[in-house]
Design a protein around this motif. Structure first.
Motif, short mmCIF file in Angstrom:
data_model
loop_
_atom_site.label_atom_id
_atom_site.label_comp_id
_atom_site.label_asym_id
_atom_site.label_seq_id
_atom_site.Cartn_x
_atom_site.Cartn_y
_atom_site.Cartn_z
N PHE A 78 0.77 -1.25 -0.16
CA PHE A 78 0.03 0.03 0.08
C PHE A 78 1.00 1.24 0.07
CE2 PHE A 78 -4.74 0.22 1.09
CZ PHE A 78 -4.92 -0.76 0.14
N PHE A 79 2.29 1.11 0.26
CA PHE A 79 3.02 2.41 0.43
C PHE A 79 3.23 2.68 -1.08
CE2 PHE A 79 5.82 -1.32 -0.22
CZ PHE A 79 6.65 -0.86 -1.43
N LEU A 80 2.96 1.90 -2.00
CA LEU A 80 2.86 2.60 -3.56
C LEU A 80 1.74 3.42 -3.88
CD1 LEU A 80 3.37 -0.85 -5.25
CD2 LEU A 80 4.93 0.71 -5.11
N ILE A 81 0.99 3.54 -3.14
CA ILE A 81 -0.12 4.62 -3.54
C ILE A 81 0.55 5.98 -2.83
CG2 ILE A 81 -2.34 5.44 -2.72
CD1 ILE A 81 -3.28 2.82 -2.22
N TRP A 82 1.04 6.09 -1.55
CA TRP A 82 1.60 7.33 -1.15
C TRP A 82 2.74 7.70 -2.28
CZ3 TRP A 82 0.94 11.36 1.28
CH2 TRP A 82 1.86 12.24 1.79
N ASN A 83 3.54 6.82 -2.52
CA ASN A 83 4.75 6.92 -3.40
C ASN A 83 4.24 7.61 -4.81
OD1 ASN A 83 6.51 6.23 -1.50
ND2 ASN A 83 7.22 4.50 -2.43
N LEU A 84 3.28 6.96 -5.24
CA LEU A 84 2.64 7.55 -6.70
C LEU A 84 2.03 8.87 -6.24
CD1 LEU A 84 2.19 6.91 -9.63
CD2 LEU A 84 -0.07 5.82 -8.94
N PHE A 85 1.47 9.13 -5.27
CA PHE A 85 0.97 10.50 -5.16
C PHE A 85 1.94 11.48 -5.02
CE2 PHE A 85 -0.07 13.74 -1.88
CZ PHE A 85 -1.00 14.52 -2.29
N LEU A 86 3.03 11.28 -4.39
CA LEU A 86 4.38 12.11 -4.45
C LEU A 86 5.00 12.36 -5.64
CD1 LEU A 86 6.10 10.94 -0.94
CD2 LEU A 86 4.59 12.90 -1.33
N ALA A 87 4.91 11.10 -6.56
CA ALA A 87 5.25 11.04 -7.97
C ALA A 87 4.58 12.07 -8.61
CB ALA A 87 5.35 10.02 -8.52
N ALA A 88 3.38 12.44 -8.66
CA ALA A 88 2.35 13.05 -9.42
C ALA A 88 2.49 14.67 -9.09
CB ALA A 88 0.82 12.60 -9.26
N ILE A 89 3.11 15.08 -7.63
CA ILE A 89 2.91 16.25 -7.28
C ILE A 89 3.72 17.42 -8.27
CG2 ILE A 89 3.68 17.56 -5.51
CD1 ILE A 89 2.83 15.88 -3.49
N PRO A 90 4.61 17.12 -8.73
CA PRO A 90 5.42 18.07 -9.64
C PRO A 90 4.55 18.39 -10.88
CG PRO A 90 7.12 16.65 -8.84
CD PRO A 90 5.69 15.80 -8.51
N TYR A 91 4.40 17.38 -11.34
CA TYR A 91 3.21 17.64 -12.67
C TYR A 91 2.20 18.34 -12.32
CZ TYR A 91 0.23 16.50 -16.57
OH TYR A 91 -0.68 16.65 -17.48
N LEU A 92 1.24 17.87 -11.31
CA LEU A 92 0.14 18.54 -10.77
C LEU A 92 0.33 20.10 -10.48
CD1 LEU A 92 -1.66 15.74 -9.00
CD2 LEU A 92 -2.29 16.77 -11.33
N LEU A 93 1.49 20.22 -9.79
CA LEU A 93 1.98 21.62 -9.43
C LEU A 93 1.89 22.69 -10.36
CD1 LEU A 93 2.89 23.46 -6.89
CD2 LEU A 93 5.19 22.72 -7.39
N LEU A 94 2.74 22.05 -11.52
CA LEU A 94 2.83 23.10 -12.70
C LEU A 94 1.53 23.32 -13.43
CD1 LEU A 94 6.29 22.35 -14.25
CD2 LEU A 94 5.71 24.41 -12.61
N GLN A 95 0.62 21.95 -13.60
CA GLN A 95 -0.90 22.07 -13.95
C GLN A 95 -1.64 23.17 -13.61
OE1 GLN A 95 -2.06 20.03 -16.93
NE2 GLN A 95 0.02 20.01 -17.14
N VAL A 96 -1.49 23.13 -12.15
CA VAL A 96 -2.22 24.01 -11.44
C VAL A 96 -1.87 25.49 -11.54
CG1 VAL A 96 -2.97 24.88 -9.14
CG2 VAL A 96 -2.87 22.43 -9.58
N ALA A 97 -0.40 25.78 -11.57
CA ALA A 97 0.21 26.87 -11.59
C ALA A 97 -0.26 27.70 -13.16
CB ALA A 97 1.83 27.04 -11.48
N LYS A 98 -0.43 26.83 -13.96
CA LYS A 98 -0.69 27.18 -15.35
C LYS A 98 -1.94 28.01 -15.44
CE LYS A 98 -0.02 24.66 -18.99
NZ LYS A 98 0.09 23.21 -19.74
N GLN A 99 -2.89 27.85 -14.55
CA GLN A 99 -4.30 28.31 -14.36
C GLN A 99 -4.31 29.58 -14.08
OE1 GLN A 99 -6.77 26.20 -15.57
NE2 GLN A 99 -5.19 24.60 -15.99
N LYS A 100 -3.06 30.07 -13.29
CA LYS A 100 -2.80 31.30 -12.79
C LYS A 100 -1.42 31.91 -13.51
CE LYS A 100 -5.64 30.48 -8.73
NZ LYS A 100 -5.59 30.66 -7.32
#
Length: 216
Positions: free
Chosen positions: A42-64
């Motif tokens: 189940f630790f893979l879920i947390w690791n995958l969430f952390l892996a997605a943060i950099p991509y999602l961070l810039l995706q959100v920032a692009k909205q502003k």
């Protein structure tokens, strides 16, 4: 909810594929839990969430877009993005857990780990691409192109700090002095430098291959 919808629609084609892959990984993990009655992976879920943060961070920032127009905010965003980026590639090292699993499920666990690791790695490559696309609007192309291999090597070093020294991205806030001291000592370590070069070069070459086949 509307923010999530807008985020999804901002890059619908890519985000749809990412969601499908996330569901696939989740189904594999739930199936393993069902047949083993164990939440070992189940630790893979947390690791995958952390892996997605950099991509999602810039995706959100692009909205502003004003976040990028302000030089200080742009630098702060880059630092936060860079601190989390190694997590995207770190998940590849989770293969070390393969030997700790059920021997009868070795081949299933291999696919499970490969699926999560591949998706995490993909998030990392997409995050670098988003960085390039966003920051090219405000910086010289040569500067951005030069920064990508450096970022890759820093990711390799970040993976070393995470896997061997067990630091997290937020350790810079919780234990900054310990992190600074161990980072300095690691820079003097041949093992750390070779590990960083190995993983950093692999990240950079994979990114370049991705660009050759799928474009920038």
């Amino acid at each position: 909810m509307q923010v999530m919808i807008n985020l999804y629609l901002s890059n619908k084609k890519t985000n749809r594929v990412l969601l499908i892959l996330c569901f696939y990984c989740a189904l594999l993990l739930l199936f393993r839990v069902k047949i083993t009655q164990s939440i070992f992976y189940f630790f893979l879920i947390w690791n995958l969430f952390l892996a997605a943060i950099p991509y999602l961070l810039l995706q959100v920032a692009k909205q502003k877009i004003q976040l990028f127009e302000n030089g200080k905010l742009r630098l702060l965003l880059f630092v936060c993005w860079l601190l989390f980026l190694p997590n995207s590639f770190y998940i590849v090292t989770d293969f070390v857990h393969l030997s700790k699993g059920n021997p009868e499920l070795f081949w299933f666990d291999l696919i499970l780990l490969f699926s999560f690791a591949s998706l995490g790695f993909l998030f990392g490559l997409l995050a670098i691409q988003e960085f390039k696309n966003c920051y090219l609007l405000f910086h010289a192309p040569r500067l951005i192109q030069t920064s990508i291999p450096i970022i890759s090597l820093l990711c390799g070093f970040g993976i070393y700090l995470g896997r061997f020294l067990r630091f997290n991205s937020w350790t810079i806030l919780t234990h900054p002095f310990q992190l600074a001291m161990d980072t300095f000592l690691s820079i003097l370590s041949t093992e750390a430098l070779l590990f960083s070069a190995l993983y950093g070069s692999f990240i950079y070459l994979t990114y370049q291959i991705k660009n050759q086949f799928y474009g920038n």
